[in-house]
Motif scaffolding. Sequence first.
Motif, PDB file in Angstrom:
ATOM      1  N   LYS A  60       0.834  -1.219   0.038  1.00  0.00           N
ATOM      2  CA  LYS A  60      -0.143   0.084   0.055  1.00  0.00           C
ATOM      3  C   LYS A  60       0.904   1.197  -0.166  1.00  0.00           C
ATOM      4  CE  LYS A  60      -4.329  -1.912   2.119  1.00  0.00           C
ATOM      5  NZ  LYS A  60      -3.804  -3.280   2.607  1.00  0.00           N
ATOM      6  N   ALA A  61       2.013   1.255   0.665  1.00  0.00           N
ATOM      7  CA  ALA A  61       2.760   2.338   0.918  1.00  0.00           C
ATOM      8  C   ALA A  61       3.521   2.613  -0.697  1.00  0.00           C
ATOM      9  CB  ALA A  61       3.891   2.470   1.759  1.00  0.00           C
ATOM     10  N   GLN A  62       3.812   1.512  -1.381  1.00  0.00           N
ATOM     11  CA  GLN A  62       4.316   1.632  -2.769  1.00  0.00           C
ATOM     12  C   GLN A  62       3.510   2.282  -3.491  1.00  0.00           C
ATOM     13  OE1 GLN A  62       7.176   1.139  -3.909  1.00  0.00           O
ATOM     14  NE2 GLN A  62       6.780   1.446  -6.040  1.00  0.00           N
ATOM     15  N   GLU A  63       2.127   2.009  -3.472  1.00  0.00           N
ATOM     16  CA  GLU A  63       0.799   2.803  -4.113  1.00  0.00           C
ATOM     17  C   GLU A  63       1.056   4.284  -3.913  1.00  0.00           C
ATOM     18  OE1 GLU A  63      -2.829   1.037  -3.900  1.00  0.00           O
ATOM     19  OE2 GLU A  63      -2.120  -1.133  -4.346  1.00  0.00           O
ATOM     20  N   ALA A  64       1.296   4.503  -2.670  1.00  0.00           N
ATOM     21  CA  ALA A  64       0.981   5.762  -2.336  1.00  0.00           C
ATOM     22  C   ALA A  64       2.448   6.557  -2.603  1.00  0.00           C
ATOM     23  CB  ALA A  64       0.915   6.042  -0.785  1.00  0.00           C
ATOM     24  N   LEU A 107       3.596  11.130   5.175  1.00  0.00           N
ATOM     25  CA  LEU A 107       2.337  10.198   5.195  1.00  0.00           C
ATOM     26  C   LEU A 107       2.288   9.085   4.455  1.00  0.00           C
ATOM     27  CD1 LEU A 107      -0.495  13.086   5.072  1.00  0.00           C
ATOM     28  CD2 LEU A 107       0.162  11.710   7.183  1.00  0.00           C
ATOM     29  N   VAL A 108       3.014   9.162   3.400  1.00  0.00           N
ATOM     30  CA  VAL A 108       3.715   7.779   2.851  1.00  0.00           C
ATOM     31  C   VAL A 108       4.416   6.784   3.711  1.00  0.00           C
ATOM     32  CG1 VAL A 108       4.868   6.677   0.927  1.00  0.00           C
ATOM     33  CG2 VAL A 108       3.456   8.994   0.614  1.00  0.00           C
ATOM     34  N   GLU A 109       5.374   7.472   4.617  1.00  0.00           N
ATOM     35  CA  GLU A 109       6.014   6.689   5.393  1.00  0.00           C
ATOM     36  C   GLU A 109       5.434   6.207   6.485  1.00  0.00           C
ATOM     37  OE1 GLU A 109      10.665   8.321   5.031  1.00  0.00           O
ATOM     38  OE2 GLU A 109       9.580   8.759   6.984  1.00  0.00           O
ATOM     39  N   LEU A 110       4.279   7.115   7.139  1.00  0.00           N
ATOM     40  CA  LEU A 110       3.350   6.552   8.044  1.00  0.00           C
ATOM     41  C   LEU A 110       2.750   5.333   7.513  1.00  0.00           C
ATOM     42  CD1 LEU A 110       1.507   7.091  10.493  1.00  0.00           C
ATOM     43  CD2 LEU A 110       0.161   8.531   9.303  1.00  0.00           C
ATOM     44  N   LEU A 111       2.265   5.126   6.476  1.00  0.00           N
ATOM     45  CA  LEU A 111       1.768   4.012   5.920  1.00  0.00           C
ATOM     46  C   LEU A 111       2.399   2.771   5.744  1.00  0.00           C
ATOM     47  CD1 LEU A 111      -0.821   2.420   4.747  1.00  0.00           C
ATOM     48  CD2 LEU A 111      -0.492   3.606   2.561  1.00  0.00           C
ATOM     49  N   TYR A 112       3.630   3.070   5.331  1.00  0.00           N
ATOM     50  CA  TYR A 112       4.856   2.084   5.402  1.00  0.00           C
ATOM     51  C   TYR A 112       5.084   1.702   6.756  1.00  0.00           C
ATOM     52  CZ  TYR A 112       9.315  -0.019   5.544  1.00  0.00           C
ATOM     53  OH  TYR A 112      10.530  -0.782   6.087  1.00  0.00           O
ATOM     54  N   ALA A 113       5.315   2.429   7.976  1.00  0.00           N
ATOM     55  CA  ALA A 113       5.539   2.078   9.041  1.00  0.00           C
ATOM     56  C   ALA A 113       4.360   1.206   9.832  1.00  0.00           C
ATOM     57  CB  ALA A 113       5.648   3.538  10.140  1.00  0.00           C
ATOM     58  N   THR A 114       3.137   1.680   9.367  1.00  0.00           N
ATOM     59  CA  THR A 114       2.108   0.644  10.001  1.00  0.00           C
ATOM     60  C   THR A 114       1.998  -0.746   9.395  1.00  0.00           C
ATOM     61  OG1 THR A 114       0.572   1.651   8.376  1.00  0.00           O
ATOM     62  CG2 THR A 114       0.838   2.644  10.620  1.00  0.00           C
ATOM     63  N   GLU A 115       2.200  -0.568   7.844  1.00  0.00           N
ATOM     64  CA  GLU A 115       2.404  -1.864   7.043  1.00  0.00           C
ATOM     65  C   GLU A 115       3.535  -2.864   7.647  1.00  0.00           C
ATOM     66  OE1 GLU A 115       0.674  -2.288   2.905  1.00  0.00           O
ATOM     67  OE2 GLU A 115       2.153  -0.469   2.879  1.00  0.00           O
ATOM     68  N   ARG A 116       4.502  -2.239   7.901  1.00  0.00           N
ATOM     69  CA  ARG A 116       5.721  -2.985   8.590  1.00  0.00           C
ATOM     70  C   ARG A 116       5.623  -3.382   9.820  1.00  0.00           C
ATOM     71  NH1 ARG A 116       9.396  -6.247   7.301  1.00  0.00           N
ATOM     72  NH2 ARG A 116      11.207  -6.178   8.168  1.00  0.00           N
ATOM     73  N   TRP A 117       4.863  -2.686  10.729  1.00  0.00           N
ATOM     74  CA  TRP A 117       4.381  -3.078  11.920  1.00  0.00           C
ATOM     75  C   TRP A 117       3.454  -4.436  11.924  1.00  0.00           C
ATOM     76  CZ3 TRP A 117       1.451   1.325  15.456  1.00  0.00           C
ATOM     77  CH2 TRP A 117       0.850   1.006  16.137  1.00  0.00           C
ATOM     78  N   VAL A 118       2.662  -4.474  10.936  1.00  0.00           N
ATOM     79  CA  VAL A 118       1.639  -5.667  11.004  1.00  0.00           C
ATOM     80  C   VAL A 118       2.426  -6.874  10.149  1.00  0.00           C
ATOM     81  CG1 VAL A 118      -0.298  -6.550   9.693  1.00  0.00           C
ATOM     82  CG2 VAL A 118      -0.400  -4.541  10.643  1.00  0.00           C
ATOM     83  N   GLU A 119       3.350  -6.569   9.479  1.00  0.00           N
ATOM     84  CA  GLU A 119       4.379  -7.579   8.713  1.00  0.00           C
ATOM     85  C   GLU A 119       5.180  -8.131   9.982  1.00  0.00           C
ATOM     86  OE1 GLU A 119       5.501  -6.416   4.568  1.00  0.00           O
ATOM     87  OE2 GLU A 119       7.378  -6.404   5.686  1.00  0.00           O
ATOM     88  N   LEU A 120       5.945  -7.489  10.737  1.00  0.00           N
ATOM     89  CA  LEU A 120       6.723  -8.039  11.658  1.00  0.00           C
ATOM     90  C   LEU A 120       5.981  -8.761  12.796  1.00  0.00           C
ATOM     91  CD1 LEU A 120       9.062  -5.052  11.785  1.00  0.00           C
ATOM     92  CD2 LEU A 120       9.893  -7.077  11.232  1.00  0.00           C
TER      93      LEU A 120
END
Lengths: 487, 157
Positions: A317-321, A345-358
């Motif tokens: 999703k962060a890649q799309e943003a 905000l793009v980084e915010l999305l990446y941080a949250t996706e990475r949070w779930v991934e980990l």
Amino acid sequence: MTRITIDPITRLEGHGKIEIFLDEKGEVANSYFQIPELRGFERFCVGRPVEEMPLLTNRICGVCPEAHHMAAAKAADAVYHVNPPHTAKMLRELLYSAFYATDHTTHFYALGGPDFIVGPDAPVAERNILGVIHKVGLEIGGKVIQMRKFGHSVVEMIGGRKVHPCTSIPGGITKILPEHEREQIEEMGRWAVDFALFSLQAFRDIVLKNPTYLDLILGDIYTHKTYYMGLVDERNKVNFYDGRVRVVDPDGKEFCKYEPKDYLEHIAERVEPWTYLKFPYLKKVGWKGFIDGKDSGIYMATPLSRLNAADGMATPKAQEAYEEMFSTLGGKPVHQRLAIHWARLVELLYATERWVELATDPEITSPDVHKAPTEPPTEGVGIVEAPRGTLTHHYTTDERGILTKVNLIVGTTNNYAPIQMSTNKAARSLIHGGKATEGLLNMVEMAFRAYDPCFGCATHSLPGQMPLEVTIYNKDGQVVEIVKKFC
Amino acid sequence: MKTLVIGLGNPILGDDGVGWQVAQEVERHLLAHTSPAFIVVECLSLGGISLMETMVGWQRVILVDALDSGQHRQGEVVTFSLDSVEEVAGGHSGSVHDLSLKNALKLGRSLGADLPRDEDIQIVAIEARNVFDFDESLSPVIAAAVPEAARVVMSFL
């Protein structure tokens, strides 16, 4: 010559201020942005055991203790020549992702957002998060607080306590993540992804659909063509916790990519007589003054720089943003400084996706979280991406692990030269005929606010306000007007 | 009354650490004597929104901190409640990253958080100047003020 000073006069007295000098016609002759310096920290550390640094350095700053904790832990790993187990690294990165989500959220809504959502010309009393909530509704405020609560909870679960974590030690981490906490972290992370998507949508609706704001972002006033720096993983994707430092030139081509331990081959520091703080620059390009372009060694290290320096984001999703941002702004690299808010905000999305991934990685609950050092300590460098830029800790110890030398380059320091250039350009563009209204001065402040410079470091003593004092002098050096304002 | 005592400051920034030392003195006293129920003592390095968040659910808060006003002699203990503090910061400040405590509390209340009223947030401040240089110890004049400041805090409990 007329002189305008924008000066925070409380904790940072004598430091952290903008001085704008006008000529006889009232046009800006030059301006100087002075950042406060924390005095003597490196000397304060010498003589202490290196393993204290993750605890000590997170007291440097009241804003990003987690970043210092991580950079210090990585530098201490390097000093002891120990490579922490995979799970330990993942736990550190999970904590760090939650911290990032919290920090970027707070910055966007409480600091940067008001400029756009309430408007740069709005009365100062409304240009804050309360004004934001008034304009967009209580729902957003509630979500901001919820996001912060979740972020703090993850930091506490993995880091041992809120805000100032204490579990990272040389060789790994002291706390195993139990399954019931992992489940909670996963659940909070999924909520956080939705919140990040919501924030990006709010940005599209409120900022991008407003032609005035879009013009402001794309305008020349806030544009500089410099080098960009950021940590990348092995596929050149943005990473906050680990990787190599990549620098791209003003055309977006890779200029260099280096291991943290080699940073001194690439970064040098310029001393100017009018400020205590040094200006880092790219050694192999050289210092040419406060100018844009490929021949000037000035680089920027911010959310936007990280996105410019990388080939993309490591989560979908962060890649799309990321792609949406660059296609909207005309491709890579983006030089408009106000786009830092969007990049955040793009980084915010990446941080949250990475949070779930980990949090959903099967190895995250493994008990293998520490590897005991076996080699004598010597010297080491730790680099992470702090929210405000690349953060470098470099320690040297004796054979007992007692610190003999400490060098830190903190996030804001990287950006000192670009901030100086941005405030200077904004002042030149906006102030004419000696007129400096509150609205204009706010637009000058917006130039440095986008970088989110770390003023508020370390001290919390009262009164804790940050008034700005604008003093205007005539060409004979006499005060003709004093305007006090609060940012 | 459910009361939270917060020692505020940075323990490695010289006299800015005085809030912690006073809070720890108060805690020692509470542990040594029979103390009223519902009193908790904490040491924090926070401001603005984060500080507001720690106050959720408390009826009364006593904040102990260094004060760099330039209007008192060093070591002088000054008390006032938050409602008497003029709200000069219209906007973001506290630091450039944050809100003032008063605005943070307004934010929290507007979102329905259970927070003490400004008049129930009592501030016990110790006038100090050396709050910028790294040091783990207090200046003698500030250290000498710790027992008095602790007595003042106790008088509110």
